[in-house]
Design an enzyme around this catalytic site. Structure first.
Site, PDB file in Angstrom:
ATOM      1  N   ALA A 249       0.859  -1.196   0.000  1.00  0.00           N
ATOM      2  CA  ALA A 249       0.000   0.000   0.000  1.00  0.00           C
ATOM      3  C   ALA A 249       0.891   1.240   0.000  1.00  0.00           C
ATOM      4  CB  ALA A 249      -0.867  -0.012   1.251  1.00  0.00           C
TER       5      ALA A 249
ATOM      6  N   GLY B 289       0.775  -5.068   1.087  1.00  0.00           N
ATOM      7  CA  GLY B 289      -0.342  -5.156   0.144  1.00  0.00           C
ATOM      8  C   GLY B 289       0.065  -5.775  -1.187  1.00  0.00           C
TER       9      GLY B 289
ATOM     10  N   GLU C  86      -0.214  -9.336  -0.604  1.00  0.00           N
ATOM     11  CA  GLU C  86      -1.641  -9.655  -0.444  1.00  0.00           C
ATOM     12  C   GLU C  86      -2.327  -9.704  -1.821  1.00  0.00           C
ATOM     13  OE1 GLU C  86      -2.087  -6.471   2.533  1.00  0.00           O
ATOM     14  OE2 GLU C  86      -3.080  -7.970   3.779  1.00  0.00           O
TER      15      GLU C  86
ATOM     16  N   GLU D 217       3.902  -5.151   7.528  1.00  0.00           N
ATOM     17  CA  GLU D 217       2.993  -4.150   8.092  1.00  0.00           C
ATOM     18  C   GLU D 217       3.240  -3.884   9.573  1.00  0.00           C
ATOM     19  OE1 GLU D 217       2.174  -6.454   5.928  1.00  0.00           O
ATOM     20  OE2 GLU D 217       0.645  -5.769   4.527  1.00  0.00           O
TER      21      GLU D 217
END
Ligand SMILES: CC(C)(COP(=O)(O)OP(=O)(O)OC[C@H]1O[C@@H](n2cnc3c(N)ncnc32)[C@H](O)[C@@H]1OP(=O)(O)O)[C@@H](O)C(=O)NCCC(=O)NCCSC(=O)C[C@@H](O)CCCCCCCCCCCCC(=O)O
Length: 719
Positions: free
Chosen positions: A61, A100, A103, A123
């Site tokens: 992210a 992310g 993910e 994270e």
């Protein structure tokens, strides 16, 4: 942004395009959503490959977006849509797939990785958890124990390790995108039901409850008050115990708490601070981007005590040829043995050959004649260091950089001993030097940008986080430590015990309280410095009042312990008692408590009840006040430099961001108000007097930390 191309007739290739790491910004997420729809709607397209441009899959992210209003398509439904797609989707992982990014790859039906790629869910290091399904899919794919390890530590794993875990389906040494495209063609007609990770049962070991309990206990012990690691365990427990949808709901709840927490803000600030310190500047205007380093091939270390040994190991492990000099035969032999042992143990851990042949040992300083850079690490004594610098200047080639590992002595005085003072800088390592990440690169008034750039680059090459700082007593780290230690001693005089002060600081998140730390590093170290400064003299010799030096309050407590031979762990007695010399288990010492009582009685000090708040405020705010003075003096260019030094060099809890970030979190007006309060109560303690910059910042409305540099510039221009 993302780009779409059709390759080999039937494969839709989606390329993430967002330099430098293809983070999943709103534009990138929008691109993926749009291009997935396009690929699914084109009848000729039978399968899809997702990759990233410039050999980088995705760094996760976009952390920069976290501070503001989030816009664009959310990540979780985007990944669900990919997983639910009717055509196979293959992730082609080059470079990195982190957070992310991984993910996203877990939402794909297959993952092909380049052999040099690294993947992970870091994270937790940003105060978060893998909140786009990572905490629920990873345990379903690789099992609970391995997922717990990856998610709670945030560590990156190599492609080979990922393959072993079953995290990727294939690794390749060739062009990953080409391999993934061929793979996508092969699996185009395969059924997808068995490829959707969210539908997998979460395979748990039979003793899973015990496992979670053990991990939770370990995490609580090591987290030092950080909340994200605990939330990570809770999220994985949800994966192990709940159906996928309920697990996702739990992930969302936990993430919502973390996302808005002060700890996440602190850790994300720290992520960027670590990178900002590389963009150094000097008051002269010299900067990282206009100052070119000179390559260093061969280095020398002078003095093979604890620091010199660690520095030698750090250099050799990074591939530098090192000349290691120790003038005394016995010490040289001991050092050689110790260094070889450190190299061998390090190599064993990393599965490589020990770099023993990188080091040439010698007793003669002449042997450093041809090196590019010397790091002096002799005993912390100015006269001795000056002599070494004179010798080095005579022996070395004129272009050799001469660096000192002093922890606080004047770099300028050393530079003055040499023919080329512009090539002299401080390189202040922290013990153990081959382990600790921090390096203070200290420039004196004569140091050239070339010397600073070279030392900064060398630091980077040996894996250090290097921070360029100006020359003053103690530089940044030790200068700020002084008022902190001083307050701790004053608190003992006023009624506290070492155990209580340490407990408060450890609850705040320091790995060790100030007294345990002092016992570990040795009380005699500071004693010698104070003696050299004429501070630690017993009263009869100087006629000075015991508790006053140079017109300021002074606590002789540390000196008195040293006079009794209580040097800390190494003598088995210090602020605590130990079973035997060298033991690490600190126990409260009744002798010390009686000693403090007698000391107070002798000096007519009335012990008062000192609470948690007073310990924290006096120790931390006096240190922070010194940090503001350092900024005002131009010794550090910005608050990030101080924060990085404190987290990496002094075990400041990272989830508090560093002392300057912490001050911003507490509120500058509160810090100012409390310092004023304590200074009023202790007018003979100048370190409690709020400094000009702090007042100026408060008067400017306490701007966010990112704006402090503007105020600092103004204050400095008025000096
Ligand atoms: C990638 C690296 C390993 C590269 O290292 P390298 O040494 O090569 O380079 P640098 O580190 O110097 O980086 C270069 C450059 O790039 C910048 N950068 C790197 N990564 C990012 C990033 N992810 N975002 C932005 N910028 C990045 C870096 O700053 C450098 O630029 P600079 O100008 O500063 O020099 C290395 O960089 C690295 O390790 N990067 C971080 C990787 C990482 O940690 N990734 C994880 C990110 S977090 C994440 O992915 C979260 C996801 O799990 C889930 C997100 C879901 C969000 C859902 C939100 C729900 C919110 C709920 C709130 C509810 C509130 C309510 O209810 O009201």
């Amino acid at each position: 942004m993302a780009q779409y191309t059709r390759v080999s007739g039937s494969v839709g290739l989606i390329t993430l395009q967002s330099p430098p790491v293809n983070a999943l910004s709103a534009a990138v997420r929008q691109g993926i959503v749009d291009l997935m729809q396009r690929a699914l709607s084109e009848p000729e397209v039978k399968s899809v490959v997702i990759c990233g441009q410039n050999g980088i899959f995705c760094g996760g992210a976009d952390i920069k977006e976290f501070g503001g209003q989030m816009s664009g398509p959310p990540l979780i439904p985007m990944i669900h849509a990919i997983e639910a797609a009717s055509k196979p989707v293959v992730a082609a992982i080059e470079g990195i797939a982190l957070g992310g990014g991984l993910e996203l790859a877990l939402g794909c039906h297959y993952r092909i990785a380049h052999s040099k790629a690294r993947v992970g869910l870091p994270e937790v290091t940003l105060g978060l958890l893998p909140g786009a399904g990572g905490s629920q899919r990873l345990p379903r794919l690789i099992g609970v124990p391995a997922a717990l390890d990856l998610i709670t530590t945030g560590r990156h794993v190599t492609a080979a390790e990922a393959l072993k875990f079953g995290l990727v389906d294939q690794i390749t040494d060739h062009n990953t995108v080409n391999v993934a495209v061929k793979f996508a063609q092969r699996v185009a007609d395969q059924p997808l039901d068995a490829r959707r990770i969210s539908t997998y049962p979460c395979l748990c070991p039979s003793d899973v409850a015990v496992l979670f309990e053990e991990v939770m206990q370990r995490v609580r012990r090591t987290a030092r008050g950080a909340i994200a690691p605990i939330a990570c365990v809770q999220a994985v427990r949800a994966a192990a115990t709940l159906p996928y949808n309920q697990g996702m709901e739990r992930e969302r709840e936990l993430m919502a708490t973390l996302f808005t927490s002060g700890q996440a803000r602190a850790l994300q600030y720290f992520f960027f601070a670590q990178r900002a310190v590389g963009r150094w500047s000097m008051p002269s205007g010299a900067r990282w981007d206009t100052s070119k380093p000179r390559p260093v091939h061969k280095a020398a270390v002078i003095g093979l005590g604890t620091m010199g040994r660690g520095i030698t190991v750090a250099l050799a492990q990074a591939g530098f040829s090192v000349v290691a000099v120790e003038t005394q035969e016995k010490q040289l032999m001991e050092a050689k043995q110790a260094i070889s042992g450190m190299l061998e143990r390090g190599a064993k851990r990393r599965g490589v050959a020990p770099a023993l042949d990188k080091i040439n040992y010698g007793r003669n300083i002449q042997s450093v004649a041809d090196v590019d850079l010397v790091i002096e690490a002799v005993f912390e004594d100015m006269a001795l260091k000056k002599k070494v610098f004179q010798q080095l200047s005579a022996v070395c080639k004129p272009s050799t950089f001469l660096c000192s590992n002093t922890s606080g002595l004047d770099i300028d005085q050393l530079a003055c001993q040499t023919r080329n003072p512009e090539l002299v800088v401080g390189m202040h390592f922290f013990a153990p030097a081959h382990v600790m990440k921090l390096l203070e690169v200290v420039y004196g008034p004569k140091s050239s940008p070339l010397a600073v750039a070279t030392a900064m680059q060398l630091g980077k090459k040996i894996g250090k986080v290097s921070v360029a700082v100006g020359n003053c007593r103690g530089f940044v780290g030790n200068r700020m430590l002084k008022p902190y230690l001083e307050q701790a001693l004053f608190l003992l005089e006023e009624g506290a015990t070492p155990e209580f002060v340490d407990q408060v600081l450890e609850e705040f998140g320091f790995a060790m309280g100030v007294f345990r730390m002092s016992d570990l590093s040795g009380l005699d170290v500071g004693w010698k410095v104070r003696m050299a400064d004429g501070l630690a003299m017993p009263d009869p010799t100087t006629g000075q009042p015991t508790r006053l030096r140079q017109g300021r309050r002074y606590s002789p407590l540390g000196d008195l312990l040293c006079e009794q031979g209580r040097f800390g762990q190494k003598t088995g007695r210090g602020w605590y008692q130990y079973d035997k010399p060298g033991s690490q288990v600190a126990k409260p010492d009744p002798w010390l408590h009686s000693f403090l009582d007698e000391y107070r009685a002798r000096h007519a000090l009335v012990a008062h009840r000192i609470d948690h708040q007073e310990v924290l405020e006096r120790c931390l705010y006096s240190m922070i006040n010194e940090g503001f003075r350092i900024l005002e003096d131009g010794i550090a260019a910005g608050p990030e430099d101080i924060d990085v030094i404190y987290v990496f060099g002094y075990s400041w809890p990272r989830h508090h961001g560093g002392p300057m970030f912490y001050a911003a979190t507490v509120g500058l007006n509160k810090v100012l108000e409390r310092l004023e309060h304590y200074y009023q109560a202790h007018p003979d303690v100048p370190s409690l007097q709020p400094c000009h910059l702090l007042r100026k910042l408060v008067a400017s409305g306490s701007p966010p930390i990112q704006k402090w540099r503007e105020v600092i510039k103004k204050v400095r221009s008025q000096l």
